[in-house]
Design an enzyme around this catalytic site. Structure first.
Site, mmCIF file in Angstrom:
data_model
loop_
_atom_site.group_PDB
_atom_site.id
_atom_site.type_symbol
_atom_site.label_atom_id
_atom_site.label_comp_id
_atom_site.label_asym_id
_atom_site.label_seq_id
_atom_site.Cartn_x
_atom_site.Cartn_y
_atom_site.Cartn_z
ATOM 1 N NE ARG A 146 42.667 -12.304 -91.376
ATOM 2 C CZ ARG A 146 43.861 -12.136 -90.792
ATOM 3 N NH1 ARG A 146 44.579 -11.057 -91.056
ATOM 4 N NH2 ARG A 146 44.319 -13.033 -89.952
ATOM 5 C CG HIS A 157 45.646 -17.565 -88.663
ATOM 6 N ND1 HIS A 157 46.150 -17.429 -87.392
ATOM 7 C CD2 HIS A 157 45.735 -16.335 -89.243
ATOM 8 C CE1 HIS A 157 46.530 -16.166 -87.209
ATOM 9 N NE2 HIS A 157 46.270 -15.482 -88.303
ATOM 10 N NE ARG A 188 48.794 -14.611 -93.099
ATOM 11 C CZ ARG A 188 48.349 -13.930 -92.054
ATOM 12 N NH1 ARG A 188 47.096 -14.086 -91.638
ATOM 13 N NH2 ARG A 188 49.143 -13.106 -91.420
ATOM 14 C CD GLU A 229 51.981 -13.049 -94.049
ATOM 15 O OE1 GLU A 229 51.040 -13.845 -93.860
ATOM 16 O OE2 GLU A 229 51.885 -12.061 -94.773
ATOM 17 C CB ALA A 256 35.505 -6.250 -83.311
ATOM 18 N N GLY A 257 34.900 -5.482 -80.351
ATOM 19 C CA GLY A 257 33.901 -5.131 -79.342
ATOM 20 C C GLY A 257 34.282 -3.864 -78.599
ATOM 21 C CD GLU A 307 38.801 -14.723 -86.774
ATOM 22 O OE1 GLU A 307 39.624 -14.127 -86.052
ATOM 23 O OE2 GLU A 307 38.930 -15.919 -87.112
ATOM 24 C CG PHE A 328 52.481 -8.666 -92.852
ATOM 25 C CD1 PHE A 328 53.230 -8.041 -91.882
ATOM 26 C CD2 PHE A 328 51.797 -9.831 -92.526
ATOM 27 C CE1 PHE A 328 53.291 -8.557 -90.605
ATOM 28 C CE2 PHE A 328 51.849 -10.352 -91.245
ATOM 29 C CZ PHE A 328 52.603 -9.721 -90.278
ATOM 30 C CG LEU A 363 50.719 -17.356 -86.078
ATOM 31 C CD1 LEU A 363 50.180 -18.228 -87.199
ATOM 32 C CD2 LEU A 363 50.006 -16.029 -86.044
ATOM 33 C CG ASP A 391 30.725 -19.006 -78.206
ATOM 34 O OD1 ASP A 391 31.376 -19.897 -78.787
ATOM 35 O OD2 ASP A 391 30.854 -18.742 -76.996
ATOM 36 C CG HIS A 446 49.487 -18.004 -90.434
ATOM 37 N ND1 HIS A 446 50.835 -18.229 -90.607
ATOM 38 C CD2 HIS A 446 49.360 -16.673 -90.211
ATOM 39 C CE1 HIS A 446 51.483 -17.076 -90.492
ATOM 40 N NE2 HIS A 446 50.608 -16.119 -90.250
ATOM 41 C CD GLN A 491 44.638 -16.324 -93.644
ATOM 42 O OE1 GLN A 491 44.770 -15.641 -92.638
ATOM 43 N NE2 GLN A 491 44.683 -15.813 -94.854
#
Ligand code: FAD
Length: 600
Positions: free
Chosen positions: A398, A357, A290, A259, A16-17, A387, A116, A256, A225, A246, A244
């Protein structure tokens, strides 16, 4: 203390950043602050894929994708936002392709797609192939690709800088205030120096908070944070009770197994060898969303059909898949099974159990990434994406592959909006003593000769969350969790770190992170206690039904100081001041889809 000034400061260098940085840096003077070296961000651990209705291998369209997202999220999704995401998904994937991301290909050279959970054709008829992927290293490829593009664009990174506070010009809950962003306060790991970074726009892209739990797929650094910093400054957090779990974490470890394994045909079995998902979700079976699969697994274990010596996990069976297919499509995760459990997935089923998750909740934002300070008003100059944010496209649960999508779509949007806002804004005045709170908190923990140990408190927090606020919850279990968290917050006020130095003092930063986790755990549990219904990832055994009459609404949690006494600010800065969580609610945006019972 050093002071810097930028047009836009982005906190976080995950997907995202960096997606935001690519947009912002071409329009405004941009800096990215990140506590990790960018390519170590958790986005790089993402495995299975990123979805978009490209229709490369079978019929699909963005409207089906929107519907699946809304239904998968148990109707708590803001439908206008889901529509934006599903529509822009196609360009988001093509953008990455143009940047050079090596997607797996179909024989005729198109981007390949796989199945998925919860992604279906025609509103639930059958699973659809919607997830674009690069073997089981999709996140790694996204992160590397975005980083290369950022380097090419000359984005300025401040690596191993920990943002610890957000500077606003007024209290966002003051009815007469007019808060605006002034910047952030950060701690430089290498030197221990404090930096005040002034900016016209600040974008939070700090990722999730999985370390609230003990059994989690999340990296050690996912301590929420950004969410906690905003919350301590009086901003709300939305829908935090929705976490969530998972289904397929390696049993006992939480690491993990994507999936994608089930997308490629793996099957969950209980100790009788039964494909139990046929009973819980007759149409989608192992590829139900999920929340449904995780609950089914936990239920099998509870009812005595768990596998292994303690009957405390179920089995993920890949043994009917061709080894060559496994090697081509799932190389990393099968290696995890060999390395961490000593199990050979070609020939043996893999022990799995749900693992914490993903945080569906976070900082409430508009679809442009603007952060809300209540149900309607934004804070000019403050943005969030990924997130850390709650748009809300994931609602109560999700769908797999929707997060890599979310970070690209809303990271891009936030980067553009932040830069455009900065173009017409001036730097806000800094408050007096801008770094005072941070310095007071860190120095108290660093110089206290003896006291509570961070590791002890963190372990106790994670244990109570695993026992009391996991897949199954009750009023009694949540009340127990709340009592435990509040006692730990009290003890946190006496934390002393062992490393008293200034350089590379990770001990001190882990102490700061623990404070964030404690605040967030309290919000998760308080929201869960008040939500007397079951929806998506939040399942209350004492209220097993979804209750649209009373709870078809988003939770908005605010931290309210309960004392005006002198010195309250200093105490508060350590995250231990007398305070309470005030809950409010926000309507869900419905457009096309009326809530109906979820059947898979
Ligand atoms: C093992 C695993 C597999 C996954 N697989 C998939 C998948 O296949 N498909 C899918 O859609 N989703 C998947 N997800 C979810 C998805 O990867 C994440 O939700 C998403 O990548 C989060 O991206 P982000 O940019 O918001 O945060 P992150 O990638 O976590 O980045 C957070 C950034 O914030 C920085 N940061 C944090 N705190 C501070 C601070 N105080 N100061 C400065 N910087 C800070 C960090 O340094 C980091 O750069 C998976 C998640 C995990 C854990």
């Amino acid at each position: 203390m050093q002071t810097h000034s930028y047009d836009v400061v982005i906190v976080g260098a995950g997907g995202a950043g960096m997606r935001a940085a690519l947009e912002s840096s071409s329009r405004a003077r941009t800096a990215v602050l990140t506590k990790l070296y960018p390519t170590r961000s958790h986005t790089g651990a993402a495995q299975g894929g990123m979805c978009a209705a490209l229709a490369n291998v079978e019929e699909d369209n963005w409207e089906w994708h929107t519907f699946d997202t809304v239904k998968g999220g148990d109707y708590l999704v803001d439908q206008d936002a889901a529509e934006v995401m599903a529509k822009e998904a196609i360009d988001a994937v093509l953008d990455l392709e143009k940047m050079g991301l090596p997607f797996n290909r179909t024989p005729d050279g198109k981007i390949d797609q796989r199945r998925f959970g919860g992604h279906t054709r025609n509103h639930g008829d059958a699973p659809v192939r919607r997830s674009c992927y690069a073997a089981d290293r999709t996140g790694h490829m996204i992160l590397q690709t975005l980083y290369q593009q950022c380097v090419k664009a000359g984005v300025e990174f401040f690596n191993e800088f920990y943002a610890l506070d957000l500077l606003l010009t007024a209290d966002p809950q003051d009815p007469d205030g007019d808060p605006q962003v002034a910047g952030v306060v950060a701690y430089e790991l290498a030197t221990g120096e404090i930096h005040v970074v002034r900016a016209k726009s600040v974008v939070f892209a700090t990722g999730g908070a999985g370390k609230v739990y003990k059994t989690t797929s999340n990296a050690h650094t996912l301590t929420g944070d950004g969410m906690a910093i905003a919350y301590r400054r009086g901003l709300p957090l939305e829908d935090m009770e929705f976490f969530q779990f998972h289904p397929t974490g390696l049993a006992g470890l939480g690491i993990l197994l994507s999936e994608a394994a089930r997308g490629e045909g793996a099957i969950l079995r209980n100790s009788d060898g039964e494909r139990f998902m046929e009973r819980y979700a007759p149409t989608l079976k192992d590829l139900a969303p999920r929340d449904v699969v995780a609950r089914a697994m936990a239920n099998e274990v509870r009812e005595g059909r768990g596998a292994g010596p303690n009957k405390d996990y179920v089995l993920l069976d890949l043994t009917h898949l061709e080894p060559a297919h496994i090697d081509a499509k799932l190389p990393d995760i099968t290696e995890f099974a060999r390395t961490y459990l000593g199990v050979e997935p070609y020939t043996e089923p893999v022990p799995v159990y749900p693992t914490a998750h993903y945080a569906m909740g976070g900082m409430p934002t508009t679809v442009e990434g603007e952060v809300l300070r209540n149900n309607t008003d934004i804070v000019p100059g403050l943005y969030a994406a990924g997130e850390v944010a709650c748009v809300s496209v994931h609602g109560a649960n999700r769908l797999g592959t929707n997060s890599l999508l979310d970070i690209n779509v809303f990271g891009k949007r936030a980067g553009i909006t932040a830069a455009e806002y900065a173009a017409g804004a001036t730097l806000a005045e800094l408050p007096d003593d801008p770094a005072g709170r941070v310095v007071a908190q860190l120095e108290a923990m660093r110089t206290r000769p003896v006291g509570e140990k961070v590791a002890d408190l963190r372990r106790a927090l994670q244990e109570t969350m695993d026992v009391n606020a996991q897949v199954f919850r009750t009023e009694a279990s949540l009340k127990q969790a709340l009592v435990d968290i509040q006692q730990l917050q009290e003890r946190y006020g006496h934390v002393a770190v062992q490393d008293k130095g200034r350089r590379y003092n990770l001990d001190l930063l882990e102490a700061a992170e623990l404070g964030f986790l404690l605040d967030l755990a309290e919000v998760v549990v308080t929201g869960a206690l008040a939500r007397n219904e079951s929806r998506g990832g939040h399942y209350r055994e004492d209220y097993p039904q979804r209750d649209d009459t009373n709870f078809m609404r988003h939770t908005m949690a605010y931290r309210v100081a309960t004392t005006g006494a002198e010195g309250a600010e200093a105490v508060d800065a350590a995250g231990i001041g007398p305070h309470e969580v005030r809950l409010d609610y926000k309507p869900v945006t419905l457009t096309r889809y009326q809530p109906m019972e979820r059947k898979f």
